[in-house]
Design a protein around this motif. Structure first.
Motif, PDB file in Angstrom:
ATOM      1  N   LYS A  27       0.845  -1.191   0.000  1.00 18.69           N
ATOM      2  CA  LYS A  27       0.000   0.000   0.000  1.00 18.69           C
ATOM      3  C   LYS A  27       0.882   1.242   0.000  1.00 18.69           C
ATOM      4  O   LYS A  27       1.884   1.305   0.709  1.00 18.69           O
ATOM      5  CB  LYS A  27      -0.893   0.028   1.238  1.00 18.69           C
ATOM      6  CG  LYS A  27      -1.985  -0.984   1.231  1.00 18.69           C
ATOM      7  CD  LYS A  27      -2.822  -0.877   2.493  1.00 18.69           C
ATOM      8  CE  LYS A  27      -3.872  -1.954   2.533  1.00 18.69           C
ATOM      9  NZ  LYS A  27      -4.673  -1.878   3.756  1.00 18.69           N
ATOM     10  N   LYS A  68      -9.977   0.953 -11.560  1.00 20.48           N
ATOM     11  CA  LYS A  68      -9.646   0.489 -10.214  1.00 20.48           C
ATOM     12  C   LYS A  68      -9.838  -1.023 -10.166  1.00 20.48           C
ATOM     13  O   LYS A  68     -10.829  -1.552 -10.676  1.00 20.48           O
ATOM     14  CB  LYS A  68     -10.569   1.153  -9.195  1.00 20.48           C
ATOM     15  CG  LYS A  68     -10.334   0.706  -7.773  1.00 20.48           C
ATOM     16  CD  LYS A  68     -11.349   1.335  -6.834  1.00 20.48           C
ATOM     17  CE  LYS A  68     -11.203   0.779  -5.438  1.00 20.48           C
ATOM     18  NZ  LYS A  68     -12.289   1.221  -4.560  1.00 20.48           N
ATOM     19  N   SER A  74      -4.523  -4.498  -1.679  1.00 22.42           N
ATOM     20  CA  SER A  74      -5.202  -3.200  -1.667  1.00 22.42           C
ATOM     21  C   SER A  74      -5.807  -2.964  -3.032  1.00 22.42           C
ATOM     22  O   SER A  74      -5.647  -3.776  -3.940  1.00 22.42           O
ATOM     23  CB  SER A  74      -4.205  -2.074  -1.356  1.00 22.42           C
ATOM     24  OG  SER A  74      -3.341  -1.868  -2.462  1.00 22.42           O
ATOM     25  N   TYR A  77      -4.993   1.338  -8.621  1.00 16.85           N
ATOM     26  CA  TYR A  77      -5.497   2.285  -9.606  1.00 16.85           C
ATOM     27  C   TYR A  77      -4.526   2.289 -10.774  1.00 16.85           C
ATOM     28  O   TYR A  77      -3.324   2.476 -10.583  1.00 16.85           O
ATOM     29  CB  TYR A  77      -5.593   3.691  -9.011  1.00 16.85           C
ATOM     30  CG  TYR A  77      -6.715   3.843  -8.022  1.00 16.85           C
ATOM     31  CD1 TYR A  77      -7.985   4.235  -8.437  1.00 16.85           C
ATOM     32  CD2 TYR A  77      -6.514   3.600  -6.675  1.00 16.85           C
ATOM     33  CE1 TYR A  77      -9.019   4.372  -7.534  1.00 16.85           C
ATOM     34  CE2 TYR A  77      -7.537   3.733  -5.754  1.00 16.85           C
ATOM     35  CZ  TYR A  77      -8.783   4.124  -6.191  1.00 16.85           C
ATOM     36  OH  TYR A  77      -9.807   4.262  -5.296  1.00 16.85           O
ATOM     37  N   ILE A  95      -8.144  10.263  -7.058  1.00 12.88           N
ATOM     38  CA  ILE A  95      -7.150   9.217  -6.809  1.00 12.88           C
ATOM     39  C   ILE A  95      -6.131   9.657  -5.755  1.00 12.88           C
ATOM     40  O   ILE A  95      -5.710   8.857  -4.921  1.00 12.88           O
ATOM     41  CB  ILE A  95      -6.425   8.836  -8.120  1.00 12.88           C
ATOM     42  CG1 ILE A  95      -7.416   8.174  -9.063  1.00 12.88           C
ATOM     43  CG2 ILE A  95      -5.239   7.925  -7.856  1.00 12.88           C
ATOM     44  CD1 ILE A  95      -6.867   7.908 -10.440  1.00 12.88           C
ATOM     45  N   GLU A  97      -6.366  11.199  -3.080  1.00 15.68           N
ATOM     46  CA  GLU A  97      -6.822  10.942  -1.712  1.00 15.68           C
ATOM     47  C   GLU A  97      -6.589   9.500  -1.274  1.00 15.68           C
ATOM     48  O   GLU A  97      -6.587   9.197  -0.090  1.00 15.68           O
ATOM     49  CB  GLU A  97      -8.309  11.276  -1.563  1.00 15.68           C
ATOM     50  CG  GLU A  97      -8.635  12.746  -1.678  1.00 15.68           C
ATOM     51  CD  GLU A  97      -8.752  13.229  -3.123  1.00 15.68           C
ATOM     52  OE1 GLU A  97      -9.005  12.406  -4.029  1.00 15.68           O
ATOM     53  OE2 GLU A  97      -8.575  14.429  -3.343  1.00 15.68           O
ATOM     54  N   HIS A  98      -6.405   8.595  -2.224  1.00 18.66           N
ATOM     55  CA  HIS A  98      -6.273   7.171  -1.918  1.00 18.66           C
ATOM     56  C   HIS A  98      -4.840   6.658  -2.022  1.00 18.66           C
ATOM     57  O   HIS A  98      -4.616   5.451  -1.915  1.00 18.66           O
ATOM     58  CB  HIS A  98      -7.167   6.349  -2.850  1.00 18.66           C
ATOM     59  CG  HIS A  98      -8.608   6.696  -2.752  1.00 18.66           C
ATOM     60  ND1 HIS A  98      -9.384   6.357  -1.669  1.00 18.66           N
ATOM     61  CD2 HIS A  98      -9.416   7.398  -3.587  1.00 18.66           C
ATOM     62  CE1 HIS A  98     -10.606   6.809  -1.848  1.00 18.66           C
ATOM     63  NE2 HIS A  98     -10.652   7.438  -2.993  1.00 18.66           N
ATOM     64  N   GLU A 101      -3.463   4.303   0.794  1.00 17.41           N
ATOM     65  CA  GLU A 101      -4.164   3.041   1.048  1.00 17.41           C
ATOM     66  C   GLU A 101      -4.283   2.163  -0.195  1.00 17.41           C
ATOM     67  O   GLU A 101      -4.972   1.138  -0.172  1.00 17.41           O
ATOM     68  CB  GLU A 101      -5.553   3.326   1.606  1.00 17.41           C
ATOM     69  CG  GLU A 101      -6.416   4.109   0.649  1.00 17.41           C
ATOM     70  CD  GLU A 101      -7.614   4.755   1.306  1.00 17.41           C
ATOM     71  OE1 GLU A 101      -8.704   4.630   0.735  1.00 17.41           O
ATOM     72  OE2 GLU A 101      -7.458   5.368   2.359  1.00 17.41           O
ATOM     73  N   SER A 102      -3.617   2.547  -1.282  1.00 12.97           N
ATOM     74  CA  SER A 102      -3.715   1.773  -2.521  1.00 12.97           C
ATOM     75  C   SER A 102      -2.364   1.739  -3.224  1.00 12.97           C
ATOM     76  O   SER A 102      -1.389   2.316  -2.764  1.00 12.97           O
ATOM     77  CB  SER A 102      -4.778   2.390  -3.434  1.00 12.97           C
ATOM     78  OG  SER A 102      -4.403   3.706  -3.788  1.00 12.97           O
TER      79      SER A 102
END
Length: 142
Positions: A27, A68, A74, A77, A95, A97-98, A101-102
């Protein structure tokens, strides 16, 4: 700091590299894929995503801008920044913002570099005559 040039003269080579990088990814990782059209960026992304997901078909995100995918680690993207007219358009996609966690794979990261963190692993795809190579460049985290 990571600086590594890897020969990838076949699709199998590209697949192996993508799968190895998926295995060590976590992540918050960002992979920036640079290179000419047809140099292997989308092929690399497909194998990376297929390694971690149950997805059988991984289309190019050129016209959708991004897709996605859910994996055991996780969300991944897969973004194609080729068609973004202004780097600020990345903010409207949600994207950023993530990122923590991704996992993010960006084709044409140079179009949005100012919004990408310094821990991105850049992979430059080159084709010279009959030889293909991937040049990996990352900071001390890699």
């Amino acid at each position: 700091m990571l600086k590594k040039n890897i020969k990838a003269n076949s699709e199998k080579d590209t697949k192996n590299i993508a799968e190895i990088l998926y295995k060590i990814s976590k992540k918050g990782d960002i992979f920036g894929l640079s290179g000419d059209i047809g140099s292997g960026k989308t092929t690399f992304a497909r194998y990376f995503i297929k390694k971690g997901s149950k997805t059988k078909i991984v289309p190019s995100p050129s016209y959708n801008i991004y897709f996605k995918y859910d994996t055991k680690k996780s969300a991944i993207y897969h973004l194609d920044a080729w068609r973004l007219n202004d780097a600020k358009e990345i903010l409207n996609l949600g994207i950023i913002e993530h990122l923590e966690e991704s996992i993010l794979i960006v084709e044409w990261p140079e179009n949005i570099n100012k919004f990408l963190p310094s821990n991105m692993l850049t992979i430059n795809f080159t084709i010279n005559k009959k030889n293909r190579s991937l040049f990996l460049l990352g900071n001390e985290e890699w």
